[in-house]
Design a protein around this motif. Structure first.
Motif, PDB file in Angstrom:
ATOM      1  N   ARG A   9      53.549  31.278  82.070  1.00  0.00           N
ATOM      2  CA  ARG A   9      54.306  30.413  81.276  1.00  0.00           C
ATOM      3  C   ARG A   9      53.735  29.254  81.058  1.00  0.00           C
ATOM      4  O   ARG A   9      52.884  28.759  81.490  1.00  0.00           O
ATOM      5  CB  ARG A   9      55.619  30.013  82.308  1.00  0.00           C
ATOM      6  CG  ARG A   9      56.475  31.101  82.708  1.00  0.00           C
ATOM      7  CD  ARG A   9      57.796  30.840  83.443  1.00  0.00           C
ATOM      8  NE  ARG A   9      58.743  31.766  83.820  1.00  0.00           N
ATOM      9  CZ  ARG A   9      59.503  32.365  82.517  1.00  0.00           C
ATOM     10  NH1 ARG A   9      59.871  31.685  81.441  1.00  0.00           N
ATOM     11  NH2 ARG A   9      60.446  33.279  82.996  1.00  0.00           N
ATOM     12  N   LEU A  10      54.126  28.418  79.891  1.00  0.00           N
ATOM     13  CA  LEU A  10      53.745  27.234  79.390  1.00  0.00           C
ATOM     14  C   LEU A  10      55.021  26.494  79.170  1.00  0.00           C
ATOM     15  O   LEU A  10      55.979  26.778  78.320  1.00  0.00           O
ATOM     16  CB  LEU A  10      52.833  27.343  78.094  1.00  0.00           C
ATOM     17  CG  LEU A  10      52.540  26.134  77.396  1.00  0.00           C
ATOM     18  CD1 LEU A  10      51.500  25.645  78.295  1.00  0.00           C
ATOM     19  CD2 LEU A  10      51.588  26.426  76.238  1.00  0.00           C
ATOM     20  N   ALA A  11      54.976  25.353  79.822  1.00  0.00           N
ATOM     21  CA  ALA A  11      56.230  24.278  79.821  1.00  0.00           C
ATOM     22  C   ALA A  11      57.316  25.088  79.954  1.00  0.00           C
ATOM     23  O   ALA A  11      58.373  24.838  79.590  1.00  0.00           O
ATOM     24  CB  ALA A  11      56.212  23.603  78.562  1.00  0.00           C
ATOM     25  N   GLY A  12      57.306  26.136  81.142  1.00  0.00           N
ATOM     26  CA  GLY A  12      58.467  26.718  81.700  1.00  0.00           C
ATOM     27  C   GLY A  12      58.917  28.131  80.764  1.00  0.00           C
ATOM     28  O   GLY A  12      59.856  28.611  80.934  1.00  0.00           O
ATOM     29  N   PHE A  13      57.931  28.308  79.527  1.00  0.00           N
ATOM     30  CA  PHE A  13      58.560  29.556  78.609  1.00  0.00           C
ATOM     31  C   PHE A  13      57.468  30.477  78.685  1.00  0.00           C
ATOM     32  O   PHE A  13      56.127  29.884  78.947  1.00  0.00           O
ATOM     33  CB  PHE A  13      58.715  28.798  77.141  1.00  0.00           C
ATOM     34  CG  PHE A  13      59.824  27.761  76.904  1.00  0.00           C
ATOM     35  CD1 PHE A  13      61.171  28.354  76.893  1.00  0.00           C
ATOM     36  CD2 PHE A  13      59.704  26.511  77.071  1.00  0.00           C
ATOM     37  CE1 PHE A  13      62.058  27.353  76.773  1.00  0.00           C
ATOM     38  CE2 PHE A  13      60.721  25.627  77.023  1.00  0.00           C
ATOM     39  CZ  PHE A  13      61.840  26.134  76.750  1.00  0.00           C
TER      40      PHE A  13
END
Length: 179
Positions: A9-13
């Motif tokens: 994930r990146l920034a929660g996505f």
């Protein structure tokens, strides 16, 4: 999908979630906003002094913004479905710029009125001409426009010669030779 890739994930996505989010942001918010408020569908080019609600502060057209607009809409055409409306926006902007920005001394005006009247001739700021060259190159690829490609190449050569001079300085710099 590689093992474990779905859980990164990146920034929660996840990457697919980010792709969907940014695609929606671009195609459902940004481009409709520009289509409604910033694109001059009548005369060609982009009005760049807009407030968040689309209110126009003025209708002037900065050269660097026109170059970026040509590039963005040509890039969208080349990479996101070949929408003929996008290519038409780029073409009308290209035509506006080529009709009004080149000046008799070989330089290009930095600021034009909505109708194309020169409001600020070239004052040493090469960014606008560089952005136009980039836009013309991308447009040339999209439209198979050899003249746009040649103009882009000539602009880059001219600006490279200009920037190679020992006395060259960027407009905001007081340091000679800064590139």
């Amino acid at each position: 999908m590689p093992c474990g890739a779905a859980t990164k994930r990146l920034a929660g996505f996840t990457l697919p979630e980010l792709q969907r989010r940014w695609r929606r942001e671009l195609f459902e918010r940004c481009l409709p906003f520009w289509d409604r408020y910033g694109i001059d569908h009548e005369l060609g080019g982009f009005i760049c002094s807009l407030d968040y609600d689309g209110t126009r502060a003025d209708t002037n057209k900065q050269l660097w913004f026109q170059g970026r607009g040509i590039w963005v809409y040509s890039f969208l055409y080349n990479h996101f479905g070949k929408d003929p409306r996008q290519l038409e926006i780029a073409r009308k902007t290209k035509d506006f710029v080529l009709r009004h920005a080149p000046q008799p001394d070989g330089w290009w005006a930095e600021l034009l009125s909505r109708e194309g009247k020169v409001l600020r001739p070239f004052s040493g700021d090469i960014y606008g001409m560089l952005f136009v060259a980039e836009g013309l190159q991308e447009y040339a690829w999209a439209a198979r426009d050899e003249q746009a490609r040649r103009t882009a190449v000539e602009l880059v050569k001219k600006l490279a010669r200009y920037a190679e001079r020992p006395e060259f300085r960027m407009s905001e710099s007081d340091v000679p030779g800064r590139r």
